[in-house]
Scaffold this motif. Structure first.
Motif, PDB file in Angstrom:
ATOM      1  N   GLY A 140     -15.208  -1.953  -5.852  1.00 47.41           N
ATOM      2  CA  GLY A 140     -13.770  -1.952  -6.074  1.00 47.41           C
ATOM      3  C   GLY A 140     -13.014  -2.150  -4.772  1.00 47.41           C
ATOM      4  N   ILE A 141     -12.023  -3.040  -4.802  1.00 53.45           N
ATOM      5  CA  ILE A 141     -11.222  -3.332  -3.613  1.00 53.45           C
ATOM      6  C   ILE A 141      -9.764  -3.001  -3.919  1.00 53.45           C
ATOM      7  CG2 ILE A 141     -10.501  -5.107  -1.962  1.00 53.45           C
ATOM      8  CD1 ILE A 141     -12.995  -6.688  -2.733  1.00 53.45           C
ATOM      9  N   ASP A 142      -9.116  -2.297  -2.986  1.00 56.55           N
ATOM     10  CA  ASP A 142      -7.708  -1.963  -3.167  1.00 56.55           C
ATOM     11  C   ASP A 142      -7.064  -1.731  -1.809  1.00 56.55           C
ATOM     12  OD1 ASP A 142      -6.034  -1.017  -5.836  1.00 56.55           O
ATOM     13  OD2 ASP A 142      -5.235  -0.156  -3.996  1.00 56.55           O
ATOM     14  N   LEU A 143      -5.774  -2.051  -1.710  1.00 53.22           N
ATOM     15  CA  LEU A 143      -5.037  -1.849  -0.454  1.00 53.22           C
ATOM     16  C   LEU A 143      -4.744  -0.378  -0.173  1.00 53.22           C
ATOM     17  CD1 LEU A 143      -2.298  -4.651  -0.457  1.00 53.22           C
ATOM     18  CD2 LEU A 143      -4.073  -4.330   1.272  1.00 53.22           C
ATOM     19  N   SER A 144      -4.706   0.433  -1.216  1.00 52.90           N
ATOM     20  CA  SER A 144      -4.263   1.817  -1.079  1.00 52.90           C
ATOM     21  C   SER A 144      -5.442   2.770  -0.906  1.00 52.90           C
ATOM     22  CB  SER A 144      -3.443   2.241  -2.300  1.00 52.90           C
ATOM     23  OG  SER A 144      -3.206   3.625  -2.280  1.00 52.90           O
ATOM     24  N   GLU A 145      -5.512   3.377   0.260  1.00 59.09           N
ATOM     25  CA  GLU A 145      -6.556   4.368   0.516  1.00 59.09           C
ATOM     26  C   GLU A 145      -6.405   5.575  -0.408  1.00 59.09           C
ATOM     27  OE1 GLU A 145      -8.491   6.759   4.338  1.00 59.09           O
ATOM     28  OE2 GLU A 145      -6.863   5.307   4.623  1.00 59.09           O
ATOM     29  N   ALA A 146      -5.160   5.942  -0.707  1.00 58.34           N
ATOM     30  CA  ALA A 146      -4.911   7.086  -1.582  1.00 58.34           C
ATOM     31  C   ALA A 146      -5.420   6.820  -2.993  1.00 58.34           C
ATOM     32  CB  ALA A 146      -3.421   7.416  -1.609  1.00 58.34           C
ATOM     33  N   MET A 147      -5.183   5.615  -3.510  1.00 61.95           N
ATOM     34  CA  MET A 147      -5.673   5.260  -4.833  1.00 61.95           C
ATOM     35  C   MET A 147      -7.203   5.311  -4.872  1.00 61.95           C
ATOM     36  SD  MET A 147      -3.317   4.276  -7.147  1.00 61.95           S
ATOM     37  CE  MET A 147      -1.552   3.998  -7.151  1.00 61.95           C
ATOM     38  N   LEU A 148      -7.835   4.763  -3.863  1.00 61.54           N
ATOM     39  CA  LEU A 148      -9.292   4.772  -3.819  1.00 61.54           C
ATOM     40  C   LEU A 148      -9.826   6.194  -3.711  1.00 61.54           C
ATOM     41  CD1 LEU A 148      -9.993   1.732  -1.468  1.00 61.54           C
ATOM     42  CD2 LEU A 148     -10.196   1.827  -3.957  1.00 61.54           C
ATOM     43  N   GLY A 149      -9.115   7.051  -2.980  1.00 63.08           N
ATOM     44  CA  GLY A 149      -9.524   8.443  -2.879  1.00 63.08           C
ATOM     45  C   GLY A 149      -9.488   9.136  -4.231  1.00 63.08           C
ATOM     46  N   LEU A 189       1.319   7.849  -6.326  1.00 65.25           N
ATOM     47  CA  LEU A 189       0.002   8.218  -6.840  1.00 65.25           C
ATOM     48  C   LEU A 189       0.106   9.270  -7.940  1.00 65.25           C
ATOM     49  CD1 LEU A 189      -3.047   8.041  -6.766  1.00 65.25           C
ATOM     50  CD2 LEU A 189      -3.036   9.678  -4.861  1.00 65.25           C
ATOM     51  N   GLU A 190       0.909  10.294  -7.684  1.00 71.87           N
ATOM     52  CA  GLU A 190       1.106  11.318  -8.702  1.00 71.87           C
ATOM     53  C   GLU A 190       1.912  10.709  -9.864  1.00 71.87           C
ATOM     54  OE1 GLU A 190       2.966  15.810  -9.236  1.00 71.87           O
ATOM     55  OE2 GLU A 190       2.857  14.884  -7.244  1.00 71.87           O
ATOM     56  N   GLY A 191       1.346  10.737 -11.013  1.00 71.14           N
ATOM     57  CA  GLY A 191       1.998  10.155 -12.177  1.00 71.14           C
ATOM     58  C   GLY A 191       1.698   8.686 -12.388  1.00 71.14           C
ATOM     59  N   TYR A 192       0.898   8.090 -11.508  1.00 67.46           N
ATOM     60  CA  TYR A 192       0.609   6.654 -11.617  1.00 67.46           C
ATOM     61  C   TYR A 192      -0.083   6.309 -12.937  1.00 67.46           C
ATOM     62  CZ  TYR A 192      -1.900   2.259 -10.877  1.00 67.46           C
ATOM     63  OH  TYR A 192      -2.431   1.002 -11.035  1.00 67.46           O
ATOM     64  N   GLU A 193      -1.142   7.041 -13.267  1.00 63.87           N
ATOM     65  CA  GLU A 193      -1.895   6.701 -14.471  1.00 63.87           C
ATOM     66  C   GLU A 193      -1.051   6.912 -15.725  1.00 63.87           C
ATOM     67  OE1 GLU A 193      -5.714   8.480 -14.659  1.00 63.87           O
ATOM     68  OE2 GLU A 193      -6.483   7.285 -12.974  1.00 63.87           O
ATOM     69  N   ASP A 222       0.822  -1.208   0.000  1.00 60.64           N
ATOM     70  CA  ASP A 222       0.000   0.000   0.000  1.00 60.64           C
ATOM     71  C   ASP A 222       0.854   1.255   0.000  1.00 60.64           C
ATOM     72  OD1 ASP A 222       0.893  -0.598   2.560  1.00 60.64           O
ATOM     73  OD2 ASP A 222      -0.886   0.206   3.551  1.00 60.64           O
ATOM     74  N   GLN A 223       1.959   1.245   0.741  1.00 59.60           N
ATOM     75  CA  GLN A 223       2.831   2.406   0.788  1.00 59.60           C
ATOM     76  C   GLN A 223       3.518   2.650  -0.556  1.00 59.60           C
ATOM     77  OE1 GLN A 223       5.474   1.697   4.078  1.00 59.60           O
ATOM     78  NE2 GLN A 223       3.844   1.896   5.610  1.00 59.60           N
ATOM     79  N   PHE A 224       3.872   1.581  -1.238  1.00 61.63           N
ATOM     80  CA  PHE A 224       4.505   1.712  -2.546  1.00 61.63           C
ATOM     81  C   PHE A 224       3.612   2.505  -3.496  1.00 61.63           C
ATOM     82  CE2 PHE A 224       5.053   0.377  -6.930  1.00 61.63           C
ATOM     83  CZ  PHE A 224       6.423   0.421  -7.106  1.00 61.63           C
ATOM     84  N   PHE A 225       2.341   2.151  -3.555  1.00 65.84           N
ATOM     85  CA  PHE A 225       1.456   2.813  -4.499  1.00 65.84           C
ATOM     86  C   PHE A 225       1.055   4.210  -4.039  1.00 65.84           C
ATOM     87  CE2 PHE A 225       0.902  -1.611  -5.869  1.00 65.84           C
ATOM     88  CZ  PHE A 225       1.144  -1.451  -7.225  1.00 65.84           C
ATOM     89  N   GLU A 226       0.917   4.399  -2.739  1.00 67.16           N
ATOM     90  CA  GLU A 226       0.569   5.728  -2.242  1.00 67.16           C
ATOM     91  C   GLU A 226       1.668   6.744  -2.549  1.00 67.16           C
ATOM     92  OE1 GLU A 226      -0.528   5.316   1.833  1.00 67.16           O
ATOM     93  OE2 GLU A 226      -2.361   4.196   1.345  1.00 67.16           O
ATOM     94  N   LYS A 227       2.918   6.319  -2.468  1.00 66.31           N
ATOM     95  CA  LYS A 227       4.028   7.212  -2.772  1.00 66.31           C
ATOM     96  C   LYS A 227       4.076   7.579  -4.253  1.00 66.31           C
ATOM     97  CE  LYS A 227       7.174   5.644   0.875  1.00 66.31           C
ATOM     98  NZ  LYS A 227       8.456   4.934   1.142  1.00 66.31           N
TER      99      LYS A 227
END
Length: 220
Positions: free
Chosen positions: A71-80, A13-17, A6-11
């Protein structure tokens, strides 16, 4: 240094897509292709495992405005980030988001018309996937199906090397087996389809591929 999933993806988030769409061969095609395989009629119910910011859902909602998605995901930031894009859907229940591990979240029984997962499940072993796929199959309606679009190892030897390296890193860093860390361990597409069949799916087929990324359909 391995990071918790979860921390990997939250860090990042910007530029992920942008990374997902431009950094993976065929991404501009496989997201709409995957969405096009999901049911489009009426108030169908769809489960998305590892939905992230919803790249596949953006395409899907254009085709099926009345669909209801969990939708289920470990990252709260991604879901936000996903919720910010579809506030009306979240408000009226057409988009329900759950922050957690899809290994732990209950799916229910014969609830969904279809399930989907894109570029999420290549982090886990066959032993971890088997009970997940059994749970997933149970959650699908009688005619339901699962669409998996993910990248796969090119050979059994490369698959084994990924898992050996992950175990080496975990020992070196004294990391627990009870926590998910971000490290890619894709199976071969043959081994992935074997696990789906072992889980009880009746019809498992490879539909298309873009280099190492394949779309697989598994019918309940």
């Amino acid at each position: 240094m391995l990071e918790k999933m979860d921390q990997f993806f939250e860090k990042r988030l910007e530029g992920y897509e942008e990374h997902m769409l431009s950094g993976i061969e065929g991404a501009g095609e496989f997201y709409p292709f995957t969405a096009g395989l999901l049911p489009a009629s009426g108030r169908c119910e769809v489960l998305d495992l590892g939905c992230g910011t919803g790249l596949e859902l953006k395409e899907y909602f254009l085709r099926s405005p009345k669909a209801r998605v969990t939708g289920i995901d470990l990252s709260e930031a991604m879901l936000g980030a996903l919720a910010e894009q579809f506030p009306d859907r979240c408000a009226d229940g057409r988009l329900r988001l759950i922050c957690g591990s899809y290994f732990d979240v209950p799916f229910g029984t014969e609830r969904y018309d279809a399930a989907v997962s894109v570029e999420s499940l290549h982090h886990f072993t066959p032993e971890q996937k088997l009970p997940l796929y059994r749970k997933l199959r149970q959650s699908l309606k009688e005619s339901g199906f699962f669409i998996l679009t993910d990248y796969f190892a090119e050979s059994k030897e490369l698959e084994a090397e990924y898992f050996r390296e992950l175990e080496r890193l975990k020992r070196e860093q004294n990391l627990s087996d009870d926590v998910f860390y971000h490290y890619d361990t894709p199976l071969t597409v043959e081994h992935e389809t074997d696990v789906l069949r072992e889980a009880g799916f009746s019809d498992v087929r490879i539909l298309k591929n873009w280099a190492a990324t394949y779309t697989v359909r598994a019918v309940r």
